[in-house]
Structure formats: structure tokens, C-alpha cells
Design a protein around this motif. Structure first.
Motif, short mmCIF file in Angstrom:
data_model
loop_
_atom_site.label_atom_id
_atom_site.label_comp_id
_atom_site.label_asym_id
_atom_site.label_seq_id
_atom_site.Cartn_x
_atom_site.Cartn_y
_atom_site.Cartn_z
N GLU A 88 0.84 -1.21 0.00
CA GLU A 88 0.00 0.00 0.00
C GLU A 88 0.87 1.25 0.00
OE1 GLU A 88 -3.33 0.21 2.71
OE2 GLU A 88 -3.52 -1.97 2.68
N LYS A 89 2.16 1.08 0.37
CA LYS A 89 3.06 2.24 0.40
C LYS A 89 3.99 2.27 -0.82
CE LYS A 89 4.27 1.09 4.73
NZ LYS A 89 5.01 1.10 6.00
N ILE A 90 3.71 1.36 -1.76
CA ILE A 90 4.54 1.29 -2.97
C ILE A 90 3.65 1.47 -4.21
CG2 ILE A 90 6.06 -0.18 -4.38
CD1 ILE A 90 6.87 -1.64 -1.84
N GLY A 91 4.07 2.34 -5.12
CA GLY A 91 3.38 2.46 -6.40
C GLY A 91 4.17 1.69 -7.45
N TYR A 92 3.47 1.04 -8.36
CA TYR A 92 4.17 0.23 -9.37
C TYR A 92 3.59 0.57 -10.73
CZ TYR A 92 6.59 -3.97 -11.14
OH TYR A 92 7.41 -4.84 -11.80
N LEU A 93 4.44 1.04 -11.60
CA LEU A 93 3.97 1.37 -12.96
C LEU A 93 4.39 0.24 -13.89
CD1 LEU A 93 2.62 3.86 -14.41
CD2 LEU A 93 4.89 4.33 -15.27
N PHE A 94 3.42 -0.51 -14.38
CA PHE A 94 3.72 -1.63 -15.28
C PHE A 94 4.09 -1.13 -16.66
CE2 PHE A 94 1.56 -3.76 -11.91
CZ PHE A 94 2.03 -5.06 -11.91
N GLN A 95 4.89 -1.95 -17.35
CA GLN A 95 5.32 -1.58 -18.70
C GLN A 95 4.13 -1.36 -19.62
OE1 GLN A 95 8.19 -4.34 -20.23
NE2 GLN A 95 8.20 -3.43 -22.25
N ASN A 96 3.08 -2.21 -19.46
CA ASN A 96 1.91 -2.08 -20.34
C ASN A 96 0.76 -1.34 -19.64
OD1 ASN A 96 1.07 -3.91 -18.52
ND2 ASN A 96 0.77 -5.60 -19.92
N SER A 97 1.08 -0.62 -18.58
CA SER A 97 0.14 0.19 -17.80
C SER A 97 -0.80 -0.65 -16.93
CB SER A 97 -0.70 1.13 -18.67
OG SER A 97 0.15 1.95 -19.42
N ALA A 98 -1.25 -1.81 -17.43
CA ALA A 98 -2.10 -2.73 -16.65
C ALA A 98 -3.32 -2.04 -16.06
CB ALA A 98 -1.27 -3.41 -15.55
N LEU A 99 -3.97 -1.17 -16.86
CA LEU A 99 -5.22 -0.56 -16.38
C LEU A 99 -6.33 -1.62 -16.40
CD1 LEU A 99 -5.10 2.85 -18.27
CD2 LEU A 99 -4.45 2.38 -15.91
N LEU A 100 -7.29 -1.48 -15.49
CA LEU A 100 -8.39 -2.43 -15.45
C LEU A 100 -9.36 -2.07 -16.57
CD1 LEU A 100 -8.91 -2.48 -11.57
CD2 LEU A 100 -7.44 -3.93 -12.96
N THR A 101 -9.49 -2.97 -17.54
CA THR A 101 -10.19 -2.62 -18.78
C THR A 101 -11.70 -2.48 -18.61
OG1 THR A 101 -10.03 -4.98 -19.27
CG2 THR A 101 -8.48 -3.53 -20.38
N ASP A 102 -12.24 -2.99 -17.50
CA ASP A 102 -13.69 -2.88 -17.28
C ASP A 102 -14.08 -1.50 -16.75
OD1 ASP A 102 -14.16 -5.39 -18.07
OD2 ASP A 102 -14.59 -6.24 -16.11
N TYR A 103 -13.10 -0.75 -16.24
CA TYR A 103 -13.39 0.52 -15.58
C TYR A 103 -12.86 1.70 -16.39
CZ TYR A 103 -14.11 -2.55 -11.54
OH TYR A 103 -14.54 -3.54 -10.69
N ASP A 104 -13.52 2.85 -16.25
CA ASP A 104 -13.02 4.04 -16.94
C ASP A 104 -11.82 4.61 -16.18
OD1 ASP A 104 -14.04 5.42 -14.77
OD2 ASP A 104 -15.80 6.19 -15.82
N VAL A 105 -11.26 5.67 -16.72
CA VAL A 105 -10.05 6.26 -16.16
C VAL A 105 -10.27 6.66 -14.69
CG1 VAL A 105 -8.61 8.35 -16.26
CG2 VAL A 105 -9.08 7.04 -18.34
N PHE A 106 -11.41 7.31 -14.42
CA PHE A 106 -11.68 7.76 -13.05
C PHE A 106 -11.70 6.56 -12.09
CE2 PHE A 106 -14.28 8.72 -9.43
CZ PHE A 106 -13.99 10.03 -9.11
N GLU A 107 -12.42 5.51 -12.48
CA GLU A 107 -12.54 4.35 -11.58
C GLU A 107 -11.22 3.61 -11.43
OE1 GLU A 107 -14.84 3.49 -9.49
OE2 GLU A 107 -16.01 5.23 -10.09
N ASN A 108 -10.39 3.62 -12.49
CA ASN A 108 -9.07 3.01 -12.37
C ASN A 108 -8.25 3.69 -11.29
OD1 ASN A 108 -7.75 0.80 -14.16
ND2 ASN A 108 -9.33 1.74 -15.45
N VAL A 109 -8.28 5.02 -11.30
CA VAL A 109 -7.48 5.76 -10.32
C VAL A 109 -8.11 5.63 -8.92
CG1 VAL A 109 -6.52 8.03 -9.73
CG2 VAL A 109 -6.71 7.35 -12.12
N ALA A 110 -9.44 5.56 -8.90
CA ALA A 110 -10.13 5.46 -7.61
C ALA A 110 -10.05 4.06 -7.00
CB ALA A 110 -11.61 5.85 -7.79
N PHE A 111 -9.68 3.06 -7.84
CA PHE A 111 -9.74 1.66 -7.40
C PHE A 111 -9.02 1.39 -6.07
CE2 PHE A 111 -8.30 -2.78 -7.54
CZ PHE A 111 -9.50 -3.44 -7.71
N PRO A 112 -7.76 1.80 -5.90
CA PRO A 112 -7.10 1.52 -4.61
C PRO A 112 -7.79 2.21 -3.44
CG PRO A 112 -5.49 2.21 -6.27
CD PRO A 112 -6.85 2.49 -6.83
#
Lengths: 275, 256
Positions: A88-112
Motif C-alpha cells: 500500500e506504500k509502494i506504487g508500481y507502474l507496469f510496462q503495459n500500464s495494466a489498467l483495469l479494462t472494465d473501468y473508466d479512467v476515473f474508476e481506475n485511479v479510484a480503485f485503490p
């Protein structure tokens, strides 16, 4: 007279890390420190274990021997609950971004935030919009991941990675496939986040020119060990065969052009034939 | 053909069944943790249940209509068309309802579960959840498994209702069997516990549990490549179909 300040312990301290995968030694008693508040780049030939190193830092993989201490905790020894607390104290940026494809941009950022807090919706909305504003994509909040370009997706993933204001961000190949504009944007974001929030950053990348602009120090990993380290502006000139080949782009050298193989003549069925 | 490859095939199949069983235990152990993701379970119930309704209803209707038609011509040879309603209902409740619903469910919802989870693995979405300290078993796997488990008996009930309606449509409305005879023979012969509960509740729940487990397991353990996802989707249909028919025999033997 004031006492001299105690030396600050690195945020990540790796000692004697040894990892063997499918009979291949990935790390051979690797020692490495990631100082707090700095941008550290991990470079090295393809297949040398850079992403694997990030997986060790985050506890996605465990080595065969050695210690990986993050903020004083030895990651391989952590229980799953403690590991999740650390993540929870580490952010990880994946090479392919790994966004959750079911959710829009707002919900992706809000997910955690939704998963780990019970914050009121108004507060979640404000935090998410603040992070999206920081990466320049507040206007894209309603878009789905499939509607984003590669650079935009990476910036959304970055907004998600910083939504909890982490102490450490790990970037896995953040510059791959970006056009010059997107590259500049990502470089600026990495540096700005590091300076304004005091976040410790670890970058895995191949692009020396980009690394020179953003990193405070560089480790060059090859053959399972750190073969060079230092200032990104001068490391290419340290004179070792590894740095000469890697930064000079030489085809052959310590990293052989040919993947290890058996006898060439035998493979062609020429053994015993007259020359 | 040598015995060695055959042994390997059997050993691999047994190993897969064992791994899937252990994965099933992992899912059950994660059910309490997934309770905080109840909204996700409801969302999945919509995708695997409500979105499967059309195909289940259409197929149920046609299965009932075919059954009504075949039975009419066979029973008319013996002058027994009055039993048509009874046979339609028993065949649908005991066998066709649960089995065909499960096969359709495996083809429609099982494959989509496998492909979705497999693609989530291939695109690092599951790893991203791990990195956000969210357990993907509790957030992704368990809600889909529970949704399948809940949806199957409900879909089977709909299939049975439409099947009997189809049988009535052909037998009574088109071929002229007496309406009262159709229903009275059916209600007099069909037993709620032996026929309806055993078929719609017990068989469907078992089929739902097995098909959902196979679908989630195949998706979760697929190699993260497009070929891996394609094979996993195929394996879901093949393994589910075999499991449904084999379990149907076992359950029928026990529930007789």
C-alpha cells in the motif's frame, strides 16, 4: 556542538540476493542500495533480470538466498498481510500500464481508494481529480482504457500509482513506445513527483538519454551482478567492457551476439566433412 | 501406439483434476475475504446470469418443442399421447433442463469467464491488483465462481419453464392434445422432490459449481499469451462438457 547526523538508511537495501530460474542464474549474490528521495535507474541488457529485481522488491518473487529490505523490513520473510501493508506504500507502474479494462479512467485511479478506505465519495472524487490533474488527464476521466493512447494510459497508471502518496514508486520500462512529446511528459512527471512529494523512485529503462535527464544514480546490472554504478552523465565513460558495450551499442562483447548453442558445424551436419 | 504417451495423458489429466480441486479449496477459503466485494459478485451475476437468459430461454423453448413433437408421434403409435405432458416434464426436469442448461452455460458464460480472467493475466491486470494490495482471488475469482453457482439453478428453472411451455405449445396448441389431460397427467405424475428439486436444485447446483470452477481455474492458470487464452477457453468447454455428462450419470445413479 551538535552530534553528527546518523547516516540515513537506504529505502531499499539488497544484500547477497541469489536467484536461479530454470537452471539459469539471474542474480549472483547481488548487492544494491536505493537511497531515499532519489531517482535510481536500473539498466542492463535484455534478460538480465531488471524487472525480476522489481518483483523481488515488491515480494512478487522470492530469491533463493539473500535479503531484500524495504523500509527496514525483509520482504521475503513478510506474511501476505504484512506484504499487502507494505505494497500500500509502494506504487508500481507496469510496462503495459495494466489498467483495469472494465473501468473508466476515473474508476481506475479510484480503485485503490475504494478497496482500502471508506472515504466519502466527495473526497474520493477530489483525490482522483487532483491526481488526474497532476498527470494532465483530468479531462479524460470518463474515457475507457481502450480509448487512450499508450502515453495517456501510462499517465493514468501513474496517477493510480500515486493515489496513496506512496513512499516508493517502481517504474518498469516507462519510456518504451512513447513519442517524443509523451516521453517528455513522462520524464517531467517522474522528476516533479520525486521533487514535490519526496518520493523515492526506481526506474528500469534502456534509454540512456532519458535516464540522464531524470535519474540521480544508475546501476548497470549484467551477469547477475552490479557491473557499474554512478552518475548517469559519467557512467558511460567508466571504461569497463560492460559499460563500453552497453552504452556504445557494440554488437559483441561481454554480452555475446550468439545465444549459447552447440557446435555450428555439427548442427549443419558438416562434422567429418573435408574442409 | 506405445503405453507411455497414454500414461502421460492420463497422469496429466489426473494432475489437472487435482490442481483444479486444490484451486477450488483456495476459492472456498477466500469466500469470507470476498464478502467485502459483494458488489462485484452482483455485477458478475448480471454478466453470467442475466446476460445468459436469452440463449437459455430460446434453447429451452426449442428443446421443449422438439420433445413435444417427437413424443406426439411416438406416443400416438400406442395411442398414448395423453402422457405427452408427463414425459416432457420428467425429461426436462430430470435430465434435459440441468444438463442442457449447464452445457449452454459452459459455452456462453464459462468461456467468457475463462477468456476474461486469462486476458486479465496476460495484460498484467491481476499482477496490478496484487501490487495494489488487492487479492485477485477474492476480487476476481471468487465473485465469478459464486455468480456461476447462484446463476445455474436460476437459469435451469427458466429453461425448464420454457421447455414445458414449448412442449405445451406443440402438443396442445398445434397438435390438439387436450389441455386438461396434458396438465393433469403432468401434475399427477411429477414429484416435486424427486423430479423438480433433484433436477433444478441439486443437479444444477453441482453443475454450476463444477463449470464455474473449471472456467475460473482455466482462466486463472492460463499461460499469459493469446494462444494460451485460446487453449484455455477451449479446455473450459471440453472439460466442462465431459464433467457435466459424467457427473450427470453419477448424480442420476444416486438420486434415483
Amino acid at each position: 556542538m551538535t552530534a553528527p547526523a546518523a547516516p540515513v538508511e537506504p529505502l531499499v537495501r539488497i544484500r547477497g540476493l541469489t536467484t536461479v530460474l530454470n537452471g539459469k542464474t539471474i542474480f549472483d549474490a547481488l548487492d544494491l542500495d536505493i537511497p531515499r528521495g532519489k531517482v535510481t535507474a536500473i539498466m542492463g541488457p535484455s534478460g538480465t533480470g531488471k524487472t525480476t529485481l522489481l518483483k523481488h522488491i515488491t515480494g512478487q518473487m522470492r530469491g533463493d538466498a539473500g535479503q531484500v529490505r524495504v523500509d527496514g523490513q525483509n520482504v521475503p520473510e513478510l506474511s501476505r498481510e504484512k506484504l499487502f501493508e507494505l505494497r500500500e506504500k509502494i506504487g508500481y507502474l507496469f510496462q503495459n500500464s495494466a489498467l483495469l479494462t472494465d473501468y473508466d479512467v476515473f474508476e481506475n485511479v479510484a480503485f485503490p481508494l475504494r478497496q482500502h478506505t471508506k472515504l466519502p465519495e466527495v473526497l474520493i472524487r477530489n483525490i482522483v481529480l487532483t491526481k488526474l490533474q497532476a498527470v494532465g488527464l483530468r479531462g479524460a476521466a470518463a474515457l475507457m482504457p481502450a480509448e487512450l493512447s499508450g502515453g495517456m494510459a501510462r499517465r493514468v497508471a501513474l496517477a493510480r500509482a500515486i493515489v496513496f502518496d506512496p513512499m516508493l514508486i517502481l517504474y518498469d520500462e516507462p519510456f518504451v513506445g512513447l513519442d517524443p512529446i509523451a516521453l517528455s511528459q513522462v520524464l517531467k512527471l517522474i522528476r516533479t513527483l520525486n521533487e514535490t512529494l519526496g518520493i523515492t523512485s526506481v526506474l528500469v529503462a534502456h534509454e540512456l538519454e532519458a535516464i540522464k535527464q531524470v535519474a540521480d544514480q544508475v546501476y548497470l546490472i549484467a551477469n547477475g551482478k552490479v557491473v557499474a554504478q554512478g552518475d548517469p552523465k559519467t557512467i558511460a565513460n567508466d571504461g569497463s567492457p560492460w559499460t563500453r558495450q552497453f552504452f556504445g551499442g557494440d554488437i559483441d562483447g561481454p554480452v555475446p551476439f550468439q545465444y549459447p548453442a552447440g557446435d555450428y558445424a555439427q548442427a549443419l551436419g558438416l562434422t567429418g566433412a573435408k574442409a | 501406439m506405445s503405453a507411455q504417451p497414454q500414461r502421460n495423458v492420463i497422469a496429466n489429466a489426473l494432475a489437472q483434476i487435482g490442481e483444479a480441486g486444490l484451486f477450488g479449496l483456495t476459492l472456498l477459503a477466500a469466500v469470507p475475504r470476498s464478502m467485502k466485494h459483494a458488489r462485484e459478485t452482483v455485477r458478475q451475476l448480471w454478466f453470467v446470469g442475466a446476460m445468459s437468459l436469452t440463449i437459455i430461454m430460446v434453447c429451452g423453448l426449442f428443446v421443449g418443442m422438439v420433445l413435444g413433437l417427437q413424443l406426439y408421434y411416438v406416443l400416438s403409435i400406442f395411442g398414448g399421447t395423453a402422457a405427452s405432458g408427463t414425459v416432457v416434464a420428467i425429461a426436462i426436469y430430470r435430465e434435459l433442463g440441468p444438463v442442457v442448461t449447464a452445457l449452454l452455460f459452459a459455452g456462453r458464460a464459462g468461456t467468457s469467464i475463462t477468456a476474461e480472467i486469462g486476458l486479465m493475466r496476460a495484460t498484467d491486470q491481476l499482477a496490478a491488483m496484487e501490487m495494489m494490495a488487492v487479492d485477485p482471488i477474492a476480487y476476481v475469482a471468487v465473485p465469478r465462481y459464486l455468480a456461476g453457482l447462484i446463476a445455474m439453478p436460476l437459469l435451469c428453472a427458466v429453461f425448464c419453464a420454457l421447455g414445458i411451455f414449448g412442449g405445451h405449445l406443440v402438443g396442445v396448441t398445434w397438435l390438439g392434445i387436450d389441455n386438461g389431460t396434458f396438465w393433469s397427467n403432468m401434475t399427477a405424475t411429477v414429484d416435486v422432490w424427486k423430479d423438480v428439486v433433484n433436477g433444478i436444485v441439486i443437479k444444477s447446483a453441482v453443475f454450476g459449481a463444477v463449470v464455474s470452477l473449471i472456467a475460473v481455474y482455466q482462466g486463472y492458470t492460463t499461460p499469459p499469451t493469446s494462444e494460451g487464452v485460446a487453449y484455455a477457453t477451449t479446455r473450459t468447454v471440453v472439460a466442462s462438457s465431459i464433467a457435466i455428462l459424467a457427473l450427470d450419470f453419477v448424480l442420476t445413479a444416486f438420486l434415483m
